[in-house]
Design a protein around this motif. Structure first.
Motif, PDB file in Angstrom:
ATOM      1  N   ASP A  90       3.520   8.808   7.496  1.00  0.00           N
ATOM      2  CA  ASP A  90       4.581   8.238   8.327  1.00  0.00           C
ATOM      3  C   ASP A  90       4.922   6.833   7.866  1.00  0.00           C
ATOM      4  OD1 ASP A  90       5.588   9.938  10.267  1.00  0.00           O
ATOM      5  OD2 ASP A  90       3.777   9.735  11.503  1.00  0.00           O
ATOM      6  N   HIS A  91       6.199   6.479   7.874  1.00  0.00           N
ATOM      7  CA  HIS A  91       6.629   5.126   7.551  1.00  0.00           C
ATOM      8  C   HIS A  91       8.092   5.031   7.928  1.00  0.00           C
ATOM      9  CE1 HIS A  91       8.897   6.381   3.867  1.00  0.00           C
ATOM     10  NE2 HIS A  91       8.134   7.429   4.089  1.00  0.00           N
ATOM     11  N   ASP A  92       8.542   3.840   8.202  1.00  0.00           N
ATOM     12  CA  ASP A  92       9.967   3.697   8.473  1.00  0.00           C
ATOM     13  C   ASP A  92      10.435   2.316   8.057  1.00  0.00           C
ATOM     14  OD1 ASP A  92      12.508   4.218   9.268  1.00  0.00           O
ATOM     15  OD2 ASP A  92      12.151   3.863  11.398  1.00  0.00           O
ATOM     16  N   CYS A  93      10.089   1.268   8.818  1.00  0.00           N
ATOM     17  CA  CYS A  93      10.671  -0.046   8.551  1.00  0.00           C
ATOM     18  C   CYS A  93      10.101  -0.710   7.300  1.00  0.00           C
ATOM     19  CB  CYS A  93      10.430  -0.960   9.750  1.00  0.00           C
ATOM     20  SG  CYS A  93       8.701  -1.446   9.941  1.00  0.00           S
ATOM     21  N   ARG A  94       8.842  -0.450   7.024  1.00  0.00           N
ATOM     22  CA  ARG A  94       8.105  -1.081   5.921  1.00  0.00           C
ATOM     23  C   ARG A  94       8.116  -2.603   6.021  1.00  0.00           C
ATOM     24  NH1 ARG A  94       7.220   2.462   0.687  1.00  0.00           N
ATOM     25  NH2 ARG A  94       7.263   4.491   1.667  1.00  0.00           N
ATOM     26  N   GLU A  95       8.223  -3.114   7.237  1.00  0.00           N
ATOM     27  CA  GLU A  95       8.102  -4.559   7.419  1.00  0.00           C
ATOM     28  C   GLU A  95       7.347  -4.917   8.694  1.00  0.00           C
ATOM     29  OE1 GLU A  95      12.010  -6.273   7.528  1.00  0.00           O
ATOM     30  OE2 GLU A  95      12.625  -5.091   9.252  1.00  0.00           O
ATOM     31  N   GLY A  96       6.500  -4.002   9.134  1.00  0.00           N
ATOM     32  CA  GLY A  96       5.584  -4.330  10.212  1.00  0.00           C
ATOM     33  C   GLY A  96       6.160  -4.335  11.601  1.00  0.00           C
ATOM     34  N   ILE A  97       7.281  -3.651  11.830  1.00  0.00           N
ATOM     35  CA  ILE A  97       7.836  -3.673  13.177  1.00  0.00           C
ATOM     36  C   ILE A  97       7.974  -2.308  13.843  1.00  0.00           C
ATOM     37  CG2 ILE A  97       9.033  -5.901  13.047  1.00  0.00           C
ATOM     38  CD1 ILE A  97      11.577  -4.402  12.367  1.00  0.00           C
ATOM     39  N   CYS A  98       7.927  -1.233  13.070  1.00  0.00           N
ATOM     40  CA  CYS A  98       8.163   0.063  13.712  1.00  0.00           C
ATOM     41  C   CYS A  98       6.872   0.735  14.173  1.00  0.00           C
ATOM     42  CB  CYS A  98       8.935   0.998  12.780  1.00  0.00           C
ATOM     43  SG  CYS A  98       7.945   1.680  11.442  1.00  0.00           S
ATOM     44  N   GLY A  99       5.773   0.400  13.532  1.00  0.00           N
ATOM     45  CA  GLY A  99       4.486   0.952  13.956  1.00  0.00           C
ATOM     46  C   GLY A  99       4.209   2.357  13.450  1.00  0.00           C
ATOM     47  N   MET A 100       4.948   2.824  12.466  1.00  0.00           N
ATOM     48  CA  MET A 100       4.773   4.205  12.007  1.00  0.00           C
ATOM     49  C   MET A 100       3.640   4.395  11.002  1.00  0.00           C
ATOM     50  SD  MET A 100       6.676   6.151  13.642  1.00  0.00           S
ATOM     51  CE  MET A 100       6.706   7.695  12.734  1.00  0.00           C
ATOM     52  N   CYS A 101       3.355   3.372  10.202  1.00  0.00           N
ATOM     53  CA  CYS A 101       2.532   3.576   9.005  1.00  0.00           C
ATOM     54  C   CYS A 101       1.041   3.694   9.306  1.00  0.00           C
ATOM     55  CB  CYS A 101       2.789   2.476   7.986  1.00  0.00           C
ATOM     56  SG  CYS A 101       2.683   0.820   8.682  1.00  0.00           S
ATOM     57  N   SER A 102       0.681   4.754  10.010  1.00  0.00           N
ATOM     58  CA  SER A 102      -0.705   4.956  10.421  1.00  0.00           C
ATOM     59  C   SER A 102      -1.558   5.451   9.262  1.00  0.00           C
ATOM     60  CB  SER A 102      -0.718   5.992  11.534  1.00  0.00           C
ATOM     61  OG  SER A 102       0.020   7.131  11.141  1.00  0.00           O
ATOM     62  N   PHE A 128       0.835  -1.205   0.000  1.00  0.00           N
ATOM     63  CA  PHE A 128       0.000   0.000   0.000  1.00  0.00           C
ATOM     64  C   PHE A 128       0.872   1.257   0.000  1.00  0.00           C
ATOM     65  CE2 PHE A 128      -3.179   3.040   1.419  1.00  0.00           C
ATOM     66  CZ  PHE A 128      -4.328   2.574   0.793  1.00  0.00           C
ATOM     67  N   LEU A 129       1.969   1.205   0.754  1.00  0.00           N
ATOM     68  CA  LEU A 129       2.852   2.379   0.823  1.00  0.00           C
ATOM     69  C   LEU A 129       3.547   2.624  -0.513  1.00  0.00           C
ATOM     70  CD1 LEU A 129       4.495   2.165   4.373  1.00  0.00           C
ATOM     71  CD2 LEU A 129       2.337   3.217   3.672  1.00  0.00           C
ATOM     72  N   GLU A 130       3.905   1.540  -1.228  1.00  0.00           N
ATOM     73  CA  GLU A 130       4.517   1.706  -2.557  1.00  0.00           C
ATOM     74  C   GLU A 130       3.532   2.372  -3.515  1.00  0.00           C
ATOM     75  OE1 GLU A 130       7.753  -1.966  -2.568  1.00  0.00           O
ATOM     76  OE2 GLU A 130       5.682  -2.367  -3.156  1.00  0.00           O
ATOM     77  N   VAL A 138      -2.261  -7.069  10.103  1.00  0.00           N
ATOM     78  CA  VAL A 138      -1.166  -6.506   9.303  1.00  0.00           C
ATOM     79  C   VAL A 138      -1.113  -4.995   9.493  1.00  0.00           C
ATOM     80  CG1 VAL A 138      -1.149  -8.259   7.470  1.00  0.00           C
ATOM     81  CG2 VAL A 138      -2.603  -6.229   7.236  1.00  0.00           C
ATOM     82  N   THR A 139       0.064  -4.438   9.257  1.00  0.00           N
ATOM     83  CA  THR A 139       0.210  -2.988   9.231  1.00  0.00           C
ATOM     84  C   THR A 139       0.008  -2.529   7.784  1.00  0.00           C
ATOM     85  OG1 THR A 139       2.560  -3.353   8.935  1.00  0.00           O
ATOM     86  CG2 THR A 139       1.811  -2.897  11.167  1.00  0.00           C
ATOM     87  N   THR A 140      -0.085  -1.207   7.590  1.00  0.00           N
ATOM     88  CA  THR A 140      -0.320  -0.703   6.238  1.00  0.00           C
ATOM     89  C   THR A 140       0.812  -1.107   5.296  1.00  0.00           C
ATOM     90  OG1 THR A 140      -1.525   1.165   7.152  1.00  0.00           O
ATOM     91  CG2 THR A 140      -0.780   1.378   4.879  1.00  0.00           C
ATOM     92  N   CYS A 141       2.046  -1.118   5.816  1.00  0.00           N
ATOM     93  CA  CYS A 141       3.176  -1.468   4.949  1.00  0.00           C
ATOM     94  C   CYS A 141       3.139  -2.948   4.541  1.00  0.00           C
ATOM     95  CB  CYS A 141       4.502  -1.134   5.632  1.00  0.00           C
ATOM     96  SG  CYS A 141       4.731  -1.924   7.237  1.00  0.00           S
ATOM     97  N   GLN A 142       2.400  -3.764   5.308  1.00  0.00           N
ATOM     98  CA  GLN A 142       2.291  -5.192   4.976  1.00  0.00           C
ATOM     99  C   GLN A 142       1.045  -5.491   4.138  1.00  0.00           C
ATOM    100  OE1 GLN A 142       2.384  -6.272   9.195  1.00  0.00           O
ATOM    101  NE2 GLN A 142       4.069  -7.651   8.735  1.00  0.00           N
TER     102      GLN A 142
HETATM  103  S1  FES Z   1       6.379   1.145   8.234  1.00  0.00           S
HETATM  104 FE1  FES Z   1       7.086   0.140  10.062  1.00  0.00          FE
HETATM  105  S2  FES Z   1       5.311  -0.954  10.641  1.00  0.00           S
HETATM  106 FE2  FES Z   1       4.713  -0.145   8.734  1.00  0.00          FE
END
Ligand code: FES
Ligand code: HEM
Ligand code: SF4
Lengths: 227, 253
Positions: free
Chosen positions: B60-72, B38-40, B86-90
């Motif tokens: 917001d985004h950072d890890c893009r693998e579901g661990i940082c919690g930024m992608c609100s 989704f972020l891509e 799943v998070t938005t990045c997943q």
């Molecule tokens: S960008 Fe880190 S959890 Fe989605």
């Protein structure tokens, strides 16, 4: 920071919500048991005897306690609901809340308000005339609560109202029963199924039996079913 | 970036800053691959906006693998979109259909003010953590692990609670914007460990007090948080918090 009065805290307000809710749940059981006696085909004797007992001075403190219980539950609900509204001032454009929660869990305030409106009507029907003004049946001053019940449920719309409000009660409790246990911290894999099961049974049976009473009385009054 | 044949209409919340009132803007987008995250997909939109000389969408985004919690992102009425856990990045674009309209909003809570567009300020979570989400340890050599016996059950339970990534989806989903799932996960994570015992009572009192001060709502046990949490944090943690708080409030000075 806990010095500034623990009663101001959200979690404590929730304990009070849960405790007052469980108290009202217990009260409904007593209320229902007495009302069911109105169906005993003895011309209302058993019911009236119980009603007289409930008029005794020893019951007075319990009645006051009940009023306080209702008032605490309602005021606490109001305070929490207003606080919760403030926590989200701008709402969402699109909400798919049905994907994550039940509509009745999200509608406790509305369901409760319906119950409150009914409560006022209900007190005006029975408690108020019984306690204060007295009532006249067939033109003469009377003190027969069973007769007052027959008189009240002679009207179809009142019967319909009493039945419909039980739907609100059922949904309020379908969420409220288990919610109260969760609020009080009682969540354990060993007991959750029992609590949830009891909650479902209570929320269906109690409102159903409450609804059945005016319906049967109405049908009897109008001769659709025999005594 | 790989190209596909999905055509979508995006309705995105645009807000210049915290002070201004925002509104929705509609953007048609094409050539989206179902394999994109989704972020891509938002990246593709932003590249397009930049080429057109427009302001890209802030998110917001950072890890893009579901661990940082930024992608609100609140997508079509749900935090992190239509998939559970799943998070938005997943989230992948194959979760949508060609021709869909997707409405994207920021988390909405008084305690999470919008910074710009989809990015919200979640420092209220940091302040709750600062109030009690820590253990005090003496400096020096690490202790022998066997000095701190802990049952496997408690260790697992604590670990599961510690899986919370502080994303705020629980607050976003809750009709009361309550942070109880987040706070209860943090309280549980320490309450179950020997290291958490010295500050057990002061921690729960302080974190709950901070939670309230930040303007989060109270919990009405709708369970929306648990259903939307990308890490599957259970509301049994909230019951534990309620127990911990009661014990602490009754017994602390
Ligand atoms: S960008 Fe880190 S959890 Fe989605
Ligand atoms: C006989 C009547 C009633 C019974 C048995 C009852 C029972 C309950 C119970 C068990 C709960 C759950 C408490 C918790 O989650 O901790 C609850 C919650 C609630 N009740 Fe009632 N209730 C009754 C009447 C009312 C009335 C009259 C109102 C409002 C005017 C009301 C408003 C609410 C609200 C808003 C909640 C949700 C509050 C929260 O979870 O934070 N209820 N009720
Ligand atoms: S509890 Fe779940 S939804 Fe809430 S902040 Fe933690 S990971 Fe996110």
């Amino acid at each position: 920071m806990n010095q500034k009065g623990i009663f101001k805290n959200v979690v404590v307000k929730k304990y009070i919500m849960g405790l007052s809710g469980l108290f009202l749940i217990l009260f409904l059981l007593v209320h229902l048991s007495i009302n069911l006696c109105a169906l005993i085909p003895d011309g209302g004797n058993t019911f009236n005897e119980l009603a007289e007992f409930m008029d005794l001075p020893v019951i007075k403190p319990l009645e006051v306690g009940l009023f306080i219980g209702f008032i605490i539950h309602i005021l606490d609900a109001l305070v929490l609901t207003l606080q919760n509204r403030k926590a989200r001032k701008n709402g969402y454009e699109v909400s798919a809340a049905n994907a994550n929660s039940k509509w009745y869990s999200r509608s406790m305030g509305i369901l409760g308000t319906l119950l409150l409106m009914f409560l006022i009507i209900h007190l005006a029907h029975f408690w108020f005339p019984n306690r204060f003004t007295g009532y006249e049946l067939d033109g003469k001053e009377s003190h027969n609560l069973y007769q007052l019940m027959l008189y009240t449920f002679n009207e179809l719309w009142i019967v319909v109202l009493y039945v419909l409000v039980q739907i609100s009660l059922g949904y309020h409790l379908l969420h409220g029963f288990r919610s109260a246990f969760q609020t009080l911290g009682l969540n354990h894999p060993r007991y959750n199924t029992i609590i949830e099961g009891l909650g479902v049974i209570y929320s269906i049976t109690v409102p159903l039996l409450f609804a059945v009473i005016p319906v049967i009385l109405y049908l009897r009054i109008h001769g659709y079913i025999p005594y | 970036m790989s190209h596909g044949d999905m055509n979508l209409t995006l309705k995105i919340w645009r807000q210049k800053n915290t002070e201004t009132k925002g509104s929705f803007e509609t953007y048609p987008i094409s050539g989206i691959s179902p394999d994109m995250s989704f972020l891509e997909m938002i990246d593709v939109l932003n590249e397009k906006l930049i080429v057109e000389g427009k302001e890209p969408v802030a998110f917001d985004h950072d890890c893009r693998e579901g661990i940082c919690g930024m992608c609100s992102m609140y997508i079509n009425g749900r935090p992190h979109g239509p998939k559970n856990a799943v998070t938005t990045c997943q989230l992948h674009m194959r979760s949508f259909k060609n021709g869909d309209t997707i409405v994207i909003e920021p988390w909405r809570a008084s305690a999470f003010p919008v910074i710009k567009d989809l990015a919200v300020d979640r420092t209220s979570f940091d302040r709750i953590m600062a109030a009690g989400g820590f253990v005090s340890v003496n400096t020096g050599n690490a202790q022998d692990a066997n000095n701190l016996p802990i049952s496997k059950e408690d260790a697992d339970e604590s670990f599961t609670s510690a899986a919370c990534i502080g994303c705020g989806a629980c607050v976003a989903a809750c009709k009361n914007a309550s942070a109880m799932l987040f706070v209860s996960a943090k309280v549980s994570q320490y309450a179950l460990l020997p290291q958490g015992q010295p500050e057990r009572k002061s921690r729960v009192l302080a974190m709950v007090a901070q939670m309230e001060e930040e303007g989060f709502g109270s919990c009405t046990n709708t369970g929306a948080c648990e259903a939307e949490c990308p890490k599957g944090i259970s509301i049994s943690n909230i019951a534990r918090l309620n127990r911990e708080y009661l014990g602490a409030a009754l017994s602390s000075k």
